[in-house]
Design a protein around this motif. Sequence first.
Motif, mmCIF file in Angstrom:
data_model
loop_
_atom_site.group_PDB
_atom_site.id
_atom_site.type_symbol
_atom_site.label_atom_id
_atom_site.label_comp_id
_atom_site.label_asym_id
_atom_site.label_seq_id
_atom_site.Cartn_x
_atom_site.Cartn_y
_atom_site.Cartn_z
ATOM 1 N N TYR A 76 0.775 -1.016 0.124
ATOM 2 C CA TYR A 76 -0.018 0.105 0.024
ATOM 3 C C TYR A 76 0.850 1.209 0.141
ATOM 4 O O TYR A 76 1.827 1.361 0.889
ATOM 5 C CB TYR A 76 -0.910 0.075 1.252
ATOM 6 N N SER A 77 0.758 2.075 -0.889
ATOM 7 C CA SER A 77 1.631 3.307 -0.947
ATOM 8 C C SER A 77 0.943 4.630 -1.068
ATOM 9 O O SER A 77 1.489 5.525 -1.539
ATOM 10 C CB SER A 77 2.672 3.093 -2.244
ATOM 11 N N SER A 78 -0.645 4.602 -0.741
ATOM 12 C CA SER A 78 -1.322 5.700 -0.479
ATOM 13 C C SER A 78 -2.415 5.516 0.196
ATOM 14 O O SER A 78 -2.730 4.331 0.482
ATOM 15 C CB SER A 78 -1.579 6.433 -1.978
ATOM 16 N N ARG A 79 -3.144 6.566 0.523
ATOM 17 C CA ARG A 79 -4.270 6.243 1.121
ATOM 18 C C ARG A 79 -5.466 5.537 0.223
ATOM 19 O O ARG A 79 -6.451 4.937 0.612
ATOM 20 C CB ARG A 79 -4.939 7.735 1.832
ATOM 21 N N ASP A 80 -5.344 6.069 -1.261
ATOM 22 C CA ASP A 80 -6.258 5.311 -2.065
ATOM 23 C C ASP A 80 -6.152 3.757 -1.924
ATOM 24 O O ASP A 80 -7.073 3.065 -2.284
ATOM 25 C CB ASP A 80 -5.980 6.308 -3.312
ATOM 26 N N ASP A 81 -4.789 3.536 -2.085
ATOM 27 C CA ASP A 81 -4.429 2.297 -2.102
ATOM 28 C C ASP A 81 -5.112 1.376 -0.532
ATOM 29 O O ASP A 81 -5.641 0.137 -0.867
ATOM 30 C CB ASP A 81 -2.934 1.917 -1.815
ATOM 31 N N GLU A 354 1.840 7.540 5.965
ATOM 32 C CA GLU A 354 3.176 6.700 5.569
ATOM 33 C C GLU A 354 4.157 6.529 6.643
ATOM 34 O O GLU A 354 4.439 7.395 7.619
ATOM 35 C CB GLU A 354 4.135 7.966 4.503
ATOM 36 N N TYR A 362 2.335 2.829 3.244
ATOM 37 C CA TYR A 362 1.052 3.245 3.956
ATOM 38 C C TYR A 362 0.412 2.430 4.800
ATOM 39 O O TYR A 362 0.200 1.266 4.446
ATOM 40 C CB TYR A 362 -0.008 3.950 3.052
#
Length: 487
Positions: A76-81, A354, A362
């Motif tokens: 996971y590399s963002s809040r959207d992920d 992060e 994230y």
Amino acid sequence: MALKSGNEYIESLKNLDPKIYLGDKKVRLLENPTTMTVVKANAKVYDMALDPKYEEVMSAYSPLVEEKVGRSNYIYSSRDDLLKRAQMAVLTSQVLGTCNYRCPGADALTALASTTYEMDNKLGTEYNKRFNNFLKHVQKNDLACSGALTDVKGDRSKRPTQQDPDMYVRVVDKNEKGIIVRGCKINQSGAIASHETIVFPTTSFREGEEDYALSFAVENGSMGMTYISQYTPFTAERALASDIRELGNPEYGVRETSMVVFEDVFIPWERVFMCGEVKFTRKAVERFTRSHRMNCGGACKSGFADLMIGAAQSIAEYLGIENASHVRDKITEMIRIRETSYACAIAAAVSGEEEPKGSGVYIPNEMYGNVAKVNSIYGFWDLMEMVGDIAGGLSVTAPSERGFKNPEISSYLEKYLKAAAPADKRLRITKFIQNWIAGLHGAGTWHGAGPLQTQKMAIYRDFDLENAKKMAKELAGISEKEESRAW
Ligand SMILES: Cc1cc2nc3c(=O)[nH]c(=O)nc-3n(C[C@H](O)[C@H](O)[C@H](O)COP(=O)(O)OP(=O)(O)OC[C@H]3O[C@@H](n4cnc5c(N)ncnc54)[C@H](O)[C@@H]3O)c2cc1C
């Protein structure tokens, strides 16, 4: 390689030879009807990642291998992920009605991405490099990974070094090529049908417990590994019944787990991601649980709730009670519980951070993840009560549908079990309901993603009680300055 199809996944399992025991028998993964439920559930998840209807949620572009990978193998590399990962948990529960089997593995991969990054920065180790090489292998070959945290633990009042030392998985030897590990992980979802198992600490360890501060990846069926599968009435019925259509969830079954015994298993260094760093175990476990409580604790159970709500409304219509005010009230309550669990999971995703800064990884918000889990497990028992109430006593007393095939009783079943709908429809949905309320799901939901007390401790610890007190006293007109503890 791009994403595997379900059939390609099943084909790839032919290269593995896990030693699986079910009851007193050794069974073959692709031949036994119970172990096959896990294989079929996993195969469905593989197919969903290729289905245009689901692919946005079920897959993601990985910069590490510069291609699309299954979301279970994606960091996971963002809040959207995080949000998409929560949506995936709901979706797979709705489609499978059982575990998607790869949540613990996915959450362990993310916790390792974050923690190995931090270890390398602070200790000058090369765990992150090793981890990324392993992750590339997993992503390129679209491998299924299970996540192995839960140790058998023995006497819970004793530390690992105060009892039989094998109650927690540990290093028993090391050489220039790798480490030798021993112990047993328990309640392992879908480990029998994964390509890889990610072993991870079950709890934080202290100085003197370095042999237990351990994380590594091990290929399914490696020498020295034995899988002892759970055995339940569902196992017996699946093995004996001539017709399994009425089994509640005939295709994908109940959540299947096993004990995984490690009898001096060799793990090469390139697959070892933590070995002795006790100081990092707390953060590693916390990062795992933060993801897992959002996914398995909150979102996954919302998908299960959808199935229970659908079954409750269907049986209400079959019985002719769907317009009764108390039935509508119960359905409304069930929806409220479902939406609250999902809302908490979404809150955990959209306020994720992060961690550590600069890692690009994230992790969901801890408070909302814990609250998601606690809400959904209390809520789940309420859901069981309400669907059981609407379905009536038949939800636990139903005869078998196989009786329709016997001319001596079929007319009795048809006559006396019909309601607003024919008897066969009523019986089938009743058996579906039985699977939820009189099977393994209650305690399974409760314990999956960790025992309740650990979430409650974290909720109490993380809430800013001092600030809450200050606000209350300010409005009540109690001056903090004047107040002394000696009231
Ligand atoms: C369906 C299902 C699927 C699962 N899948 C996985 C999986 O894929 N991977 C995985 O790693 N795990 C998995 N788990 C394991 C799950 O995370 C554990 O069951 C959970 O953490 C509880 O551990 P336990 O079962 O050993 O119970 P325990 O931890 O023994 O809990 C039993 C009781 O003892 C209390 N207790 C425990 N220790 C102490 C102590 N020191 N002091 C006071 N009280 C204590 C607990 O609060 C609880 O009330 C799964 C579990 C289930 C039910």
